[in-house]
Design an enzyme around this catalytic site. Structure first.
Site, mmCIF file in Angstrom:
data_model
loop_
_atom_site.group_PDB
_atom_site.id
_atom_site.type_symbol
_atom_site.label_atom_id
_atom_site.label_comp_id
_atom_site.label_asym_id
_atom_site.label_seq_id
_atom_site.Cartn_x
_atom_site.Cartn_y
_atom_site.Cartn_z
ATOM 1 C CB CYS A 256 41.473 -1.270 22.171
ATOM 2 S SG CYS A 256 41.296 -1.167 20.347
ATOM 3 C CB ALA A 257 45.965 -0.612 26.265
ATOM 4 N N PRO A 259 41.823 -1.913 30.757
ATOM 5 C CG PRO A 259 41.153 -3.033 32.518
ATOM 6 C CD PRO A 259 40.820 -2.929 31.233
ATOM 7 C CG ASP A 280 41.143 3.312 26.632
ATOM 8 O OD1 ASP A 280 40.935 2.180 26.284
ATOM 9 O OD2 ASP A 280 40.400 4.285 26.853
ATOM 10 C CG ASP A 307 39.647 6.658 17.994
ATOM 11 O OD1 ASP A 307 39.867 5.528 17.708
ATOM 12 O OD2 ASP A 307 38.462 7.562 17.629
ATOM 13 C CB CYS A 379 35.778 -10.320 25.790
ATOM 14 S SG CYS A 379 35.202 -8.800 25.930
#
Length: 441
Positions: A256-257, A259, A280, A307, A379
């Site tokens: 899930c890279a 930006p 992404d 995905d 996060c």
């Protein structure tokens, strides 16, 4: 007629509230569009972020002085004004009232102008209610920390009332900017010297060896940034590269890279060797990864529009030495930088996101080689998305064992178990979570 700084702030706040625009992007666009003086740029940023951060508190202060809810723009103008009156010491009261009256006059009519002036004068004369007098601990935290009730309740349940109060207060402190040195191009000492010559006031991070804290100035406007010698990244998010236990020539998947901050850090720590496959779901976001790789002259990154929940259809089983799942999450660890998150996210989003996080881990886990490492990070500080997801994953996947997360020596004291939960109270960074697993042979 030239717009004042406060008028611009009001416009941005209304766009954020009405259109769901992202505060940090809007502020950056506005600062590029309008030739503001340095002090006006700082004031605009302070007014927008400060009013956003404390919206619930400001409405609590205003409520006794409003017989009925005014128009949205008037309510926002009052919030903006009360924020200055209650939280900014250097702006005289008469200046706040005058500017509010002028904006009300230009945007409305005499009746609205009189209403705004009357509310603000009454508030100054009578003073605001003290949130400490609230008896309900959840409501008190919600008002003091400007949090939705559900978030205040969850934090009290998960951290206890005293620590929840400290966390909420920490999220109201403006963030500092940090950059990551691209050690394939320069050293921290050399970059600090170069930034100083470009008018940037900075200092080494005491926590992360390749990090620099910016005290004053815009790094994005420097030649050092344009020439790929550094990237803007929070210190806590740099920790995933440590958790991956990287060596040269590995094959790494960043699931899930975008930006691309962690992707490029991984590539740098492998000194440009091996491969970093970055996924992404959106093409415009994979372009951001490619742009970051190009700016940093990292040739070992390959971006794919995919995905992560379908990664097993694209890649062979057991084909990666390391896999990172920096999962989509509620973002409740970055409220300093994106305060609008706490007003747009709902409690049901946490459950929905937890399912997505577990689905991604389920899918990409099959791509990890024997003795390979899988790292999960978010996060957010919500335990349902963090330890809750980790527990569920380990229950479903006995082929993995939890590892003790590798962190810089300077941060080992933050670990209370095998995983790592960074709080905004720890060293002034974003809230962040990291857990790592090893595939059994």
């Amino acid at each position: 007629m030239k717009k004042t700084t406060r008028e611009l702030a009001l416009e941005l706040l209304l766009k954020i509230e009405k259109q769901g625009s992202y505060s940090h992007l809007l502020i950056n666009e506005t600062l590029k569009k309008y030739p503001l003086k340095r002090e006006d740029k700082a004031l605009l940023t302070e007014l927008v972020y400060g009013t956003l951060q404390r919206t619930i508190t400001l409405d609590y202060f205003l409520d006794p002085f409003l017989k009925k809810k005014p128009e949205d723009w008037v309510q926002m103008l009052l919030r903006l004004s009360v924020y200055q009156l209650e939280f900014l010491d250097k702006i005289p009261e008469h200046a706040v009232l005058h500017e509010a009256g002028e904006i009300a006059k230009r945007k409305g009519h005499a009746g609205i102008t009189n209403f705004v002036n009357g509310v603000l004068r009454n508030l100054l004369r009578e003073g605001v209610k003290n949130p400490d007098e609230i008896q309900d601990p959840v409501k008190k935290l919600a008002v003091r920390g400007s949090l939705p009730d559900f978030l205040a309740r969850r934090w009290i349940d998960q951290f206890g009332a005293a620590q929840a109060e400290e966390i909420a207060a920490a999220f109201l402190i403006p963030p500092h900017q940090t950059v990551r040195v691209n050690e394939t191009e320069t050293t921290r000492k050399a970059l600090l010297s170069e930034l100083q010559k470009e008018g940037i006031e900075a200092e080494p991070s005491p926590e992360i060896a390749e990090a620099i804290r910016i005290k004053h100035g815009s790094v994005a406007d420097t030649a050092a940034f344009r020439n790929g010698k550094c990237s803007i990244q929070d210190e806590s998010s740099m920790l995933v590269a440590y958790a991956l236990e990287l060596t040269d020539d590995l094959h790494v998947l960043d699931a899930c890279a975008a930006p691309g901050g962690k992707t490029t850090h991984i590539a740098e720590r492998m000194h440009g060797t091996g491969t970093v496959t970055a996924l992404d779901i959106h093409r415009h976001k994979t372009k951001l990864i490619e742009q970051a790789a190009s700016r940093l002259s990292l040739l070992n990154i390959r971006a794919h529009e995919l995905d992560a929940r379908k990664a097993g259809e694209e890649f062979d089983a057991a084909s990666f030495d390391r896999v990172l799942v920096d999962a989509p999450c509620s973002g409740f660890g970055v409220l300093r930088r994106k305060p609008d998150i706490k007003y747009t996210k709902r409690e049901e989003d946490i459950l929905r996101l937890s399912k997505i996080q577990l689905d991604i881990l389920d899918e990409v886990s099959q791509l990890v080689k024997e003795n390979g490492i899988l790292v999960y990070s978010t996060c957010t500080i919500d335990q349902e998305e963090n330890r809750g997801v980790v527990t569920a994953f380990l229950e479903k996947h006995p082929e993995f064992e939890q590892l003790s997360v590798t962190v810089p020596e300077t941060l080992r004291h933050l670990k209370t178990g095998d995983d790592l939960q960074v709080l905004p109270t720890d060293f002034g960074s974003d809230g962040f979570y990291v857990s790592s697993f090893k595939r059994r042979p």
